[in-house]
Enzyme design. Sequence first.
Site, PDB file in Angstrom:
ATOM      1  N   ARG A   1       0.832  -1.210   0.000  1.00 51.93           N
ATOM      2  CA  ARG A   1       0.000   0.000   0.000  1.00 51.93           C
ATOM      3  C   ARG A   1       0.867   1.261   0.000  1.00 51.93           C
ATOM      4  O   ARG A   1       0.517   2.267  -0.634  1.00 51.93           O
ATOM      5  CB  ARG A   1      -0.905  -0.022   1.234  1.00 51.93           C
ATOM      6  CG  ARG A   1      -1.962   1.069   1.258  1.00 51.93           C
ATOM      7  CD  ARG A   1      -3.065   0.746   2.237  1.00 51.93           C
ATOM      8  NE  ARG A   1      -4.053   1.817   2.278  1.00 51.93           N
ATOM      9  CZ  ARG A   1      -4.253   2.595   3.330  1.00 51.93           C
ATOM     10  NH1 ARG A   1      -3.549   2.415   4.443  1.00 51.93           N
ATOM     11  NH2 ARG A   1      -5.158   3.542   3.300  1.00 51.93           N
TER      12      ARG A   1
ATOM     13  N   ASN B   1      -3.513   9.379   4.243  1.00 51.44           N
ATOM     14  CA  ASN B   1      -2.309   8.576   4.480  1.00 51.44           C
ATOM     15  C   ASN B   1      -2.096   8.208   5.946  1.00 51.44           C
ATOM     16  O   ASN B   1      -1.170   7.450   6.266  1.00 51.44           O
ATOM     17  CB  ASN B   1      -1.060   9.317   3.972  1.00 51.44           C
ATOM     18  CG  ASN B   1      -0.876   9.192   2.468  1.00 51.44           C
ATOM     19  OD1 ASN B   1      -1.336   8.228   1.864  1.00 51.44           O
ATOM     20  ND2 ASN B   1      -0.196  10.159   1.871  1.00 51.44           N
TER      21      ASN B   1
ATOM     22  N   HIS C   1       0.559   4.381  -2.681  1.00 57.96           N
ATOM     23  CA  HIS C   1       0.313   5.754  -2.230  1.00 57.96           C
ATOM     24  C   HIS C   1       1.468   6.679  -2.606  1.00 57.96           C
ATOM     25  O   HIS C   1       1.259   7.871  -2.836  1.00 57.96           O
ATOM     26  CB  HIS C   1       0.087   5.771  -0.714  1.00 57.96           C
ATOM     27  CG  HIS C   1      -1.294   5.378  -0.310  1.00 57.96           C
ATOM     28  ND1 HIS C   1      -2.087   6.134   0.516  1.00 57.96           N
ATOM     29  CD2 HIS C   1      -2.046   4.283  -0.644  1.00 57.96           C
ATOM     30  CE1 HIS C   1      -3.264   5.539   0.691  1.00 57.96           C
ATOM     31  NE2 HIS C   1      -3.251   4.407   0.001  1.00 57.96           N
ATOM     32  N   ASP C   2       2.668   6.142  -2.655  1.00 54.29           N
ATOM     33  CA  ASP C   2       3.808   6.958  -3.071  1.00 54.29           C
ATOM     34  C   ASP C   2       3.706   7.316  -4.547  1.00 54.29           C
ATOM     35  O   ASP C   2       3.820   8.487  -4.929  1.00 54.29           O
ATOM     36  CB  ASP C   2       5.121   6.219  -2.810  1.00 54.29           C
ATOM     37  CG  ASP C   2       6.337   7.042  -3.201  1.00 54.29           C
ATOM     38  OD1 ASP C   2       6.402   8.221  -2.796  1.00 54.29           O
ATOM     39  OD2 ASP C   2       7.210   6.522  -3.914  1.00 54.29           O
TER      40      ASP C   2
ATOM     41  N   VAL D   1       1.124  10.014  -5.825  1.00 54.69           N
ATOM     42  CA  VAL D   1       1.316  11.401  -5.396  1.00 54.69           C
ATOM     43  C   VAL D   1       2.741  11.810  -5.722  1.00 54.69           C
ATOM     44  O   VAL D   1       3.685  11.289  -5.143  1.00 54.69           O
ATOM     45  CB  VAL D   1       1.048  11.562  -3.876  1.00 54.69           C
ATOM     46  CG1 VAL D   1       1.259  13.016  -3.457  1.00 54.69           C
ATOM     47  CG2 VAL D   1      -0.355  11.100  -3.527  1.00 54.69           C
TER      48      VAL D   1
ATOM     49  N   ASP E   1      -3.420 -14.005  -3.955  1.00 53.64           N
ATOM     50  CA  ASP E   1      -3.964 -14.881  -4.987  1.00 53.64           C
ATOM     51  C   ASP E   1      -5.143 -14.209  -5.684  1.00 53.64           C
ATOM     52  O   ASP E   1      -5.412 -13.032  -5.457  1.00 53.64           O
ATOM     53  CB  ASP E   1      -4.391 -16.229  -4.374  1.00 53.64           C
ATOM     54  CG  ASP E   1      -5.379 -16.061  -3.218  1.00 53.64           C
ATOM     55  OD1 ASP E   1      -6.009 -14.987  -3.125  1.00 53.64           O
ATOM     56  OD2 ASP E   1      -5.528 -17.001  -2.418  1.00 53.64           O
TER      57      ASP E   1
ATOM     58  N   ASP F   1      -9.963  -9.444   2.173  1.00 52.34           N
ATOM     59  CA  ASP F   1     -10.298 -10.732   1.571  1.00 52.34           C
ATOM     60  C   ASP F   1     -10.759 -11.672   2.684  1.00 52.34           C
ATOM     61  O   ASP F   1      -9.958 -12.084   3.523  1.00 52.34           O
ATOM     62  CB  ASP F   1      -9.063 -11.305   0.864  1.00 52.34           C
ATOM     63  CG  ASP F   1      -9.286 -12.682   0.252  1.00 52.34           C
ATOM     64  OD1 ASP F   1     -10.345 -13.284   0.511  1.00 52.34           O
ATOM     65  OD2 ASP F   1      -8.402 -13.154  -0.472  1.00 52.34           O
TER      66      ASP F   1
ATOM     67  N   PRO G   1      -7.579   7.075  -4.733  1.00 46.05           N
ATOM     68  CA  PRO G   1      -8.955   6.587  -4.850  1.00 46.05           C
ATOM     69  C   PRO G   1      -9.599   6.378  -3.481  1.00 46.05           C
ATOM     70  O   PRO G   1      -8.919   6.020  -2.522  1.00 46.05           O
ATOM     71  CB  PRO G   1      -8.804   5.259  -5.601  1.00 46.05           C
ATOM     72  CG  PRO G   1      -7.395   4.835  -5.340  1.00 46.05           C
ATOM     73  CD  PRO G   1      -6.602   6.092  -5.232  1.00 46.05           C
TER      74      PRO G   1
ATOM     75  N   GLU H   1       3.376  14.454   3.070  1.00 41.31           N
ATOM     76  CA  GLU H   1       2.359  13.580   2.478  1.00 41.31           C
ATOM     77  C   GLU H   1       1.771  12.618   3.499  1.00 41.31           C
ATOM     78  O   GLU H   1       0.561  12.379   3.542  1.00 41.31           O
ATOM     79  CB  GLU H   1       2.958  12.780   1.310  1.00 41.31           C
ATOM     80  CG  GLU H   1       3.267  13.587   0.069  1.00 41.31           C
ATOM     81  CD  GLU H   1       3.945  12.749  -1.005  1.00 41.31           C
ATOM     82  OE1 GLU H   1       3.709  11.526  -1.057  1.00 41.31           O
ATOM     83  OE2 GLU H   1       4.725  13.321  -1.792  1.00 41.31           O
TER      84      GLU H   1
ATOM     85  N   THR I   1      -8.973 -15.871   1.886  1.00 45.16           N
ATOM     86  CA  THR I   1      -7.537 -16.177   2.026  1.00 45.16           C
ATOM     87  C   THR I   1      -6.775 -14.878   2.305  1.00 45.16           C
ATOM     88  O   THR I   1      -5.987 -14.410   1.478  1.00 45.16           O
ATOM     89  CB  THR I   1      -6.978 -16.847   0.751  1.00 45.16           C
ATOM     90  OG1 THR I   1      -7.209 -15.971  -0.377  1.00 45.16           O
ATOM     91  CG2 THR I   1      -7.643 -18.179   0.496  1.00 45.16           C
TER      92      THR I   1
ATOM     93  N   HIS J   1      -5.720  -5.972  -2.861  1.00 46.75           N
ATOM     94  CA  HIS J   1      -6.611  -6.090  -1.704  1.00 46.75           C
ATOM     95  C   HIS J   1      -6.753  -7.541  -1.247  1.00 46.75           C
ATOM     96  O   HIS J   1      -7.411  -7.812  -0.251  1.00 46.75           O
ATOM     97  CB  HIS J   1      -7.985  -5.507  -2.039  1.00 46.75           C
ATOM     98  CG  HIS J   1      -8.004  -4.009  -2.070  1.00 46.75           C
ATOM     99  ND1 HIS J   1      -9.105  -3.271  -2.464  1.00 46.75           N
ATOM    100  CD2 HIS J   1      -7.047  -3.094  -1.758  1.00 46.75           C
ATOM    101  CE1 HIS J   1      -8.830  -1.979  -2.386  1.00 46.75           C
ATOM    102  NE2 HIS J   1      -7.587  -1.850  -1.960  1.00 46.75           N
TER     103      HIS J   1
ATOM    104  N   SER K   1       8.632  10.089  -1.786  1.00 52.84           N
ATOM    105  CA  SER K   1       8.285  11.311  -1.047  1.00 52.84           C
ATOM    106  C   SER K   1       7.322  11.018   0.092  1.00 52.84           C
ATOM    107  O   SER K   1       7.239  11.783   1.058  1.00 52.84           O
ATOM    108  CB  SER K   1       7.693  12.364  -1.990  1.00 52.84           C
ATOM    109  OG  SER K   1       6.594  11.856  -2.720  1.00 52.84           O
TER     110      SER K   1
END
Length: 334
Positions: free
Chosen positions: A67, A98, A71-72, A75, A262, A254, A170, A92, A257, A200, A81
């Site tokens: 993640r 964040n 996110h890096d 932006v 996967d 999830d 998003p 940031e 699993t 995810h 950064s």
Amino acid sequence: MTSPRSFILALPAIVLVLALFMTTVTAQSKLSTNFYKNSCPNVESLVRSAVNNKFRQTFVTAPATLRLFFHDCFVRGCDASVMLSSPNGNAEKDHPDNLSLAGDGFDTVIKAKAAVDRDSRCRNKVSCADILALATRDVVVLTGGQSYSVELGRRDGRISTKASVQRQLPHPNFNLNQLNSMFASHGLTQKDMIALSGAHSIGFSHCSKMSNRIYNFSPRTGRTIDPTLNRNYALQLRQMCPRNVDPRIAINMDPTTPRTFDNAYYKNLQQGKGLFTSDQILFTDNRSKSVVNSFASSPAAFNKAFADAMTKLGRVGVLTGTQGEIRKDCTRPN
């Protein structure tokens, strides 16, 4: 026949597409999988070893690092950064979007950077941005995902501001048009977006991010549960996320699993078990449904699409050559 006026009105869109294409081509030409062949030939094994050690301490290392990379890159580009700290809380990482980034992701990069710099051949030669890209690939593999080559040669950014994050990431309630628009602004296609959403598979979130789907979906109609959400799953979520629950309580993205990278994420979408609106919309919208079905039925198709999308993501807004720096400390500019 296209009128001159129509052509003129279309020019801004054409220019934007060309600009994104040229940026991608430029980044691709300056990045290379063997960038450190002479300066730090064992960089990948050094990073991998440090990531393995961190992963053995806590599983959160995997979703947190993955993640953090996303996110890096979204932006200011993939320039690490997001790692920078600000004494007045204006970096940031201080933006509300964040604040939920787990500390284990930052710690993974910091530990990997220290491991690389302990090698005298590599000291102060490998960027934090490249280390984050390598660590991200490594956590995917550690959780059962397929390995992929990582292009290297990024420089670290010197600027990190809270304001730069605004409207760049998003949100859980995005629809397909919003998702496609945001990803397209970085040269990523709808298929890339759907593949990257597969991250995810090992992520986790907090109840506040989806409580409206199980308690207050449509006050106007009196419907409390989102009809696109599997009802049994919704009731399970209510047990895990009772009203007024501690906001620090985390739930798996999830439900089947959660510790394996996967294609179960896509199978869950087929069953109405996407945690966010922005997850489930990938199946309920007919424009993206076929890709979800393809990834759900073929792990190989998902793995290839994810690797391709991660390579493209890793080229977004990169700094190369003299555009950035090689940070000695990933949390502050030199």
